[in-house]
Design an enzyme around this catalytic site. Sequence first.
Site, PDB file in Angstrom:
ATOM      1  N   LYS A   9      -9.589   6.228   8.395  1.00  0.00           N
ATOM      2  CA  LYS A   9      -8.182   6.433   9.151  1.00  0.00           C
ATOM      3  C   LYS A   9      -7.703   8.016   8.904  1.00  0.00           C
ATOM      4  O   LYS A   9      -8.554   8.683   8.038  1.00  0.00           O
ATOM      5  CB  LYS A   9      -7.013   5.366   8.301  1.00  0.00           C
ATOM      6  CG  LYS A   9      -7.156   3.955   8.510  1.00  0.00           C
ATOM      7  CD  LYS A   9      -6.204   3.332   8.139  1.00  0.00           C
ATOM      8  CE  LYS A   9      -6.482   1.849   8.373  1.00  0.00           C
ATOM      9  NZ  LYS A   9      -5.355   0.938   7.788  1.00  0.00           N
ATOM     10  N   TYR A  49      -4.191  -3.475  17.157  1.00  0.00           N
ATOM     11  CA  TYR A  49      -3.310  -3.995  16.161  1.00  0.00           C
ATOM     12  C   TYR A  49      -2.379  -5.160  16.862  1.00  0.00           C
ATOM     13  O   TYR A  49      -1.158  -4.944  16.471  1.00  0.00           O
ATOM     14  CB  TYR A  49      -2.340  -2.933  15.322  1.00  0.00           C
ATOM     15  CG  TYR A  49      -3.333  -2.201  14.058  1.00  0.00           C
ATOM     16  CD1 TYR A  49      -4.078  -2.712  13.195  1.00  0.00           C
ATOM     17  CD2 TYR A  49      -3.345  -0.726  14.073  1.00  0.00           C
ATOM     18  CE1 TYR A  49      -4.678  -2.114  12.293  1.00  0.00           C
ATOM     19  CE2 TYR A  49      -3.969  -0.138  12.885  1.00  0.00           C
ATOM     20  CZ  TYR A  49      -4.665  -0.814  12.316  1.00  0.00           C
ATOM     21  OH  TYR A  49      -5.271  -0.012  11.068  1.00  0.00           O
ATOM     22  N   ASN A 112      -3.701   3.598   4.069  1.00  0.00           N
ATOM     23  CA  ASN A 112      -4.851   3.013   3.096  1.00  0.00           C
ATOM     24  C   ASN A 112      -6.088   3.095   3.478  1.00  0.00           C
ATOM     25  O   ASN A 112      -7.020   2.440   2.996  1.00  0.00           O
ATOM     26  CB  ASN A 112      -4.568   1.401   2.913  1.00  0.00           C
ATOM     27  CG  ASN A 112      -4.403   0.877   4.407  1.00  0.00           C
ATOM     28  OD1 ASN A 112      -4.993   1.533   5.264  1.00  0.00           O
ATOM     29  ND2 ASN A 112      -4.063  -0.443   4.399  1.00  0.00           N
ATOM     30  N   HIS A 115      -9.955   0.849   7.571  1.00  0.00           N
ATOM     31  CA  HIS A 115      -9.968  -0.396   8.211  1.00  0.00           C
ATOM     32  C   HIS A 115     -11.276  -1.304   8.102  1.00  0.00           C
ATOM     33  O   HIS A 115     -12.408  -0.513   8.453  1.00  0.00           O
ATOM     34  CB  HIS A 115      -9.461  -0.114   9.827  1.00  0.00           C
ATOM     35  CG  HIS A 115      -9.894  -1.507  10.418  1.00  0.00           C
ATOM     36  ND1 HIS A 115      -8.922  -2.569  10.756  1.00  0.00           N
ATOM     37  CD2 HIS A 115     -10.940  -1.968  11.362  1.00  0.00           C
ATOM     38  CE1 HIS A 115      -9.312  -3.696  11.357  1.00  0.00           C
ATOM     39  NE2 HIS A 115     -10.660  -3.235  11.863  1.00  0.00           N
ATOM     40  N   GLU A 126     -13.989  -5.990  17.915  1.00  0.00           N
ATOM     41  CA  GLU A 126     -13.465  -4.592  17.551  1.00  0.00           C
ATOM     42  C   GLU A 126     -14.724  -3.780  17.891  1.00  0.00           C
ATOM     43  O   GLU A 126     -14.491  -2.584  18.188  1.00  0.00           O
ATOM     44  CB  GLU A 126     -13.339  -4.673  15.929  1.00  0.00           C
ATOM     45  CG  GLU A 126     -11.887  -5.498  15.842  1.00  0.00           C
ATOM     46  CD  GLU A 126     -11.333  -5.401  14.317  1.00  0.00           C
ATOM     47  OE1 GLU A 126     -12.227  -4.985  13.789  1.00  0.00           O
ATOM     48  OE2 GLU A 126     -10.293  -5.835  14.066  1.00  0.00           O
TER      49      GLU A 126
HETATM   50  P1  IDP Z   1      -5.601  -4.795   6.661  1.00  0.00           P
HETATM   51  O1  IDP Z   1      -5.708  -3.404   7.272  1.00  0.00           O
HETATM   52  O2  IDP Z   1      -5.943  -5.112   5.028  1.00  0.00           O
HETATM   53  O3  IDP Z   1      -6.504  -5.779   7.398  1.00  0.00           O
HETATM   54  P2  IDP Z   1      -3.479  -5.808   8.523  1.00  0.00           P
HETATM   55  O4  IDP Z   1      -2.483  -6.890   7.934  1.00  0.00           O
HETATM   56  O5  IDP Z   1      -4.585  -6.308   9.480  1.00  0.00           O
HETATM   57  O6  IDP Z   1      -4.120  -5.247   7.098  1.00  0.00           O
HETATM   58  O7  IDP Z   1      -2.500  -4.500   8.797  1.00  0.00           O
HETATM   59  C1  IDP Z   1      -3.162  -3.347   9.665  1.00  0.00           C
HETATM   60  C2  IDP Z   1      -2.698  -2.188   9.059  1.00  0.00           C
HETATM   61  O8  IDP Z   1      -1.385  -2.226   9.269  1.00  0.00           O
HETATM   62  C3  IDP Z   1      -2.816  -2.031   7.280  1.00  0.00           C
HETATM   63  O9  IDP Z   1      -4.178  -1.515   7.087  1.00  0.00           O
HETATM   64  C4  IDP Z   1      -1.724  -0.959   7.243  1.00  0.00           C
HETATM   65  O10 IDP Z   1      -2.368   0.277   7.517  1.00  0.00           O
HETATM   66  C5  IDP Z   1      -0.628  -1.242   8.215  1.00  0.00           C
HETATM   67  N1  IDP Z   1       0.376  -2.067   7.639  1.00  0.00           N
HETATM   68  C6  IDP Z   1       0.249  -3.430   7.304  1.00  0.00           C
HETATM   69  N2  IDP Z   1       1.346  -3.981   6.965  1.00  0.00           N
HETATM   70  C7  IDP Z   1       2.155  -2.974   6.718  1.00  0.00           C
HETATM   71  C8  IDP Z   1       3.397  -2.697   6.131  1.00  0.00           C
HETATM   72  O11 IDP Z   1       4.232  -3.787   5.588  1.00  0.00           O
HETATM   73  N3  IDP Z   1       4.104  -1.620   6.425  1.00  0.00           N
HETATM   74  C9  IDP Z   1       3.532  -0.442   6.683  1.00  0.00           C
HETATM   75  N4  IDP Z   1       2.144  -0.589   7.330  1.00  0.00           N
HETATM   76  C10 IDP Z   1       1.425  -1.755   7.109  1.00  0.00           C
HETATM   77 MG    MG Z   2      -6.645  -6.258   9.433  1.00  0.00          MG
END
Ligand code: IDP
Ligand code: MG
Length: 153
Positions: A9, A49, A112, A115, A126
Amino acid sequence: MEQTLVLLKPSCIQRCLVGQVITRIQQRGIIISALKMMQLDEKILREHYAHLVDKPFFPSLAASMMASPVIAMVLSGVDIVEVFRKMTGVTNGRKAEPGTLRGDFCMSGQANIIHASDSVENAKIEIARFFRPEEIFDYAPATLQFLYGDGEA
Ligand code: IDP
Ligand code: MG
């Protein structure tokens, strides 16, 4: 061999962590089958997303994913989807275990750094979203016979 889709990212690119993340991938014995830099747009992010489009944080998430180019990769290995999700760590970097990429390299739930596809089925979808078939290389690394035991790969 199984494949997964990984995105480094903007938080990874801008914090100059690309080399360290790729080093971790290679030292584990994971094969890089495709790699490219790309600028994401709203259209691809709404697909990628789709499960988060209705969340209040989606505009901020989309902006964070468009803040700079990303690096997209296809990684190959036995059980790679499960192996790489474990290496990635849980979504919130502050809760991710030390030793995972998120647990070692970030402090954020949104920024974070990485992905990784969460299931074999989603990995296929994907990979097709981010790569054309001719961008994915099916080569055998010279080390393959030492990465796995007989009959394992
Ligand atoms: P993942 O990346 O661990 O699979 P997902 O639930 O698929 O998690 O969410 C995708 C991305 O959306 C996350 O990696 C993060 O960058 C963002 N995200 C998820 N939940 C939140 C939140 O509560 N606040 C802000 N960003 C979030
Ligand atoms: Mg995810």
